[in-house]
Each structure stands twice: as structure tokens, then as C-alpha cells.
Scaffold this active site. Structure first.
Site, PDB file in Angstrom:
ATOM      1  N   HIS A   1       0.820  -1.226   0.000  1.00 36.85           N
ATOM      2  CA  HIS A   1       0.000   0.000   0.000  1.00 36.85           C
ATOM      3  C   HIS A   1       0.850   1.270   0.000  1.00 36.85           C
ATOM      4  CE1 HIS A   1      -3.476  -2.487   0.583  1.00 36.85           C
ATOM      5  NE2 HIS A   1      -3.119  -2.890   1.789  1.00 36.85           N
TER       6      HIS A   1
HETATM    7 ZN    ZN Z   1      -3.904  -7.102   3.263  1.00 40.74          ZN
END
Ligand code: ZN
Length: 319
Positions: A130
Site C-alpha cells: 500500500h
Molecule cells: Zn492485506
């Protein structure tokens, strides 16, 4: 096969890390299980990072402004979704949270290097899918995947125009990888993820994915495996058709597990093992070197799944 691991990987700050569902000691727990199981054999498989990733290395992907922002506790607290971190002094955050992640990032870079040399490598950390160049989120600070691809190109381990396959089976869509590599069309992205949970509204990231398999809580464990088995081989065939793929990075999050607090999926433990062996086998059948990274896993069982998969891989590829 090689297993990259450092005792510096574990994250801990006075027990406060237990406020987060992430088991921040899963790295050493998985390592200890492997040590018990493999004994002296593990010495031949082990590669130990000598130092964490450097600032100069990080600047290959991250901006100086972002690295400066990481000195602000608020910024790290937001990325980790753990407000208590904002109350900690900067030096504690650096030593107890950021530094272990820099060791983990170096591990991913080394795992790619070892994969290219040996065919298969696992970093018992990393997979921060992320993290973006200018922003951390979803418990991810450093973009280790983009950094590892960049290092492989820079070191001449793969050619400049080499195709790279990125396969992500973590429960969450790997949006940071998509943003960081948004213009790098040499990297082909396969992502099987729960489309109903974070970061489900990141449509720019989803547009960058070359092959999606969207699953959700209505899928049984067997249906999840069927979706993967139907999706991945065709993706790999299409990517390798006109040009060989010189490297694959496999982001093998264990948060697909049915007992996971954040993944929202129903995958049984035996299917996590089957999944990991299937993905690695599909790549090895096509002679593609693969570096596997741990990524998410938010249950107390996560380290056991990692252990089972790495043990399975060591039986197949460990000699
Ligand atoms: Zn995850």
C-alpha cells in the site's frame, strides 16, 4: 531456494503494537518454526541482510519530502492506523517501527537478487503493497516492491526492458504498487483481492492492474482457489507470449485466512498452502525466478501459514 531473514524484522514498542491486529512478531515466529523443522538445513537456505535499506536507496522511489515527513509522529501514526503512535517520540518511532521496516525492505531487495540467482527466494518480511512514493498507508511505509524491481534493473540482474510479473494474493488490493509503478509498463500486475474492503475506492490503482480477480466474503475457500486457478495461468501465458518475463514478485498476504480480522475472506489454512505452492509452481513451470514477500496477515495464526508455505516450498525447491 533461499530464505532471507533478519532478527531485526520484528516490530515492537513497549507492547503498544498489540493494539493493532497485525502480529508484528510473526517474522521471528515463522523463523523459529522453520528452525525447529529444518534444523541445520536452514543454514544452507538462509541469507541474512547485513544492513537496512539506505536513504539513498529509498530515494530511488520515495521523495525527500516524504522521507522528511516520516520524522513527524502524526504521519507515521496515520500510515499505521494506530493513533497512539502519534504520542511517541520520534527516536522511538524510528528505532522500533521504521528501522525494522527498513530491514524488511532490504530483505525484499535481497530476495529478488537471490531469486534471480537461485530460482526461488522468500523474504520473511516485506510486501508493503500500500506504500506510495509520497505517502504511507495501510500499515505500509516503504515501497519495497518498486525498490526491489529498481535495484534488480540498476544492478543489471535483469535487462532494462525486461518484463516483470507482480502477483498479489493479499486480501487487499495492492494500490501502492499500482501508483508507484503507474507509468512502468514493463511490470505486469495480477491481483486477486476482496473488492469490498480497503482500498476499494482507489479506482486509479485498479485501472493499473492488468488482470483482476475480484472475490468477496460470499466465496467459499474452494471457490477462491478455483478463481485463482482459472485466472493466473492465462495471465502468465499472455505476458510471456511475445517476450520472456525475467522476474516475478509474489506478494503472498495471509490475510485471506478465514480467521483474519481485516481480510474479509474465507480461505482455509490448507488452501493458503495450496495457493502459495500453485503460484510459485506456475512461475517455475515458465522458468520465471520468483521472490515471495509476506505482506498482510492480521490473525495470531498468520505465522503458522507462512511457516507451512515456506516449509512446502523448501521441500519442492530447497535442494
Ligand atoms: Zn492485506
Amino acid at each position: 531456494m533461499k530464505i532471507v531473514y533478519s532478527p531485526q524484522y520484528d516490530i515492537g514498542f513497549f507492547g503498544l503494537e498489540r493494539l493493532h491486529p497485525f502480529d508484528s512478531r510473526k517474522y521471528s515466529r515463522a523463523w523459529r518454526c522453520l528452525k525447529r523443522e529444518l534444523g541445520s538445513r536452514l543454514r544452507d537456505l538462509h541469507v541474512k541482510p547485513e544492513q537496512p535499506v539506505s536513504r539513498d536507496e529509498l530515494l530511488r522511489v520515495h521523495s525527500a519530502k516524504y522521507l522528511e515527513q516520516l520524522r513527524q509522529p502524526n504521519c507515521v501514526a496515520a500510515a499505521l492506523e494506530l493513533p497512539i503512535v502519534a504520542k511517541l517520540p520520534n527516536f522511538v518511532i524510528n528505532r522500533c517501527i521504521l528501522r525494522p521496516m527498513r530491514w524488511g525492505t532490504k530483505g525484499s531487495i535481497l530476495a529478488v537478487r537471490e531469486a534471480i540467482k537461485n530460482g526461488v527466494a522468500v523474504n520473511l518480511s516485506g510486501g508493503y503493497h500500500h506504500a506510495k512514493a509520497d505517502q504511507g498507508e495501510g500499515f505500509c511505509i516503504y515501497a519495497d516492491i518498486a525498490l526491489a524491481v529498481d535495484a534488480a534493473r540498476r544492478e543489471g540482474l535483469i535487462s532494462q526492458d525486461a518484463r516483470v510479473a507482480y502477483i498479489d494474493t493479499d486480501a487487499h488490493q495492492g494500490n501502492g504498487v499500482c501508483h508507484t509503478l503507474i507509468d512502468d509498463r514493463r511490470v505486469f500486475i495480477f491481483d486477486i483481492y476482496n473488492h469490498t474492503c480497503y482500498p476499494c475506492y482507489d479506482y486509479v490503482a485498479q485501472d493499473r492492474v492488468d488482470c483482476h480477480v475480484r472475490v468477496n466474503s460470499s466465496h467459499t475457500s474452494g471457490e477462491y482457489m478455483t478463481a485463482l486457478r482459472e485466472g493466473l495461468p492465462g495471465f502468465l501465458d499472455s505476458v510471456t507470449r511475445t517476450q520472456p518475463v525475467e522476474l516475478a514478485i509474489y506478494n503472498a498476504g495471509t490475510d485471506v485466512y478465514e480467521g483474519d480480522a481485516l481480510g474479509g475472506l474465507n480461505v482455509k489454512a490448507e488452501h493458503i498452502l495450496e495457493r502459495d505452492l500453485f503460484v510459485v509452481d506456475q512461475l517455475r513451470q515458465r522458468d520465471i525466478p520468483v521472490a515471495m514477500l509476506l505482506s498482510g496477515g492480521y490473525s495470531g495464526e498468520s505465522y503458522k501459514h507462512v511457516f507451512a508455505s515456506v516449509r512446502g516450498m523448501s521441500e519442492w525447491y530447497g535442494s
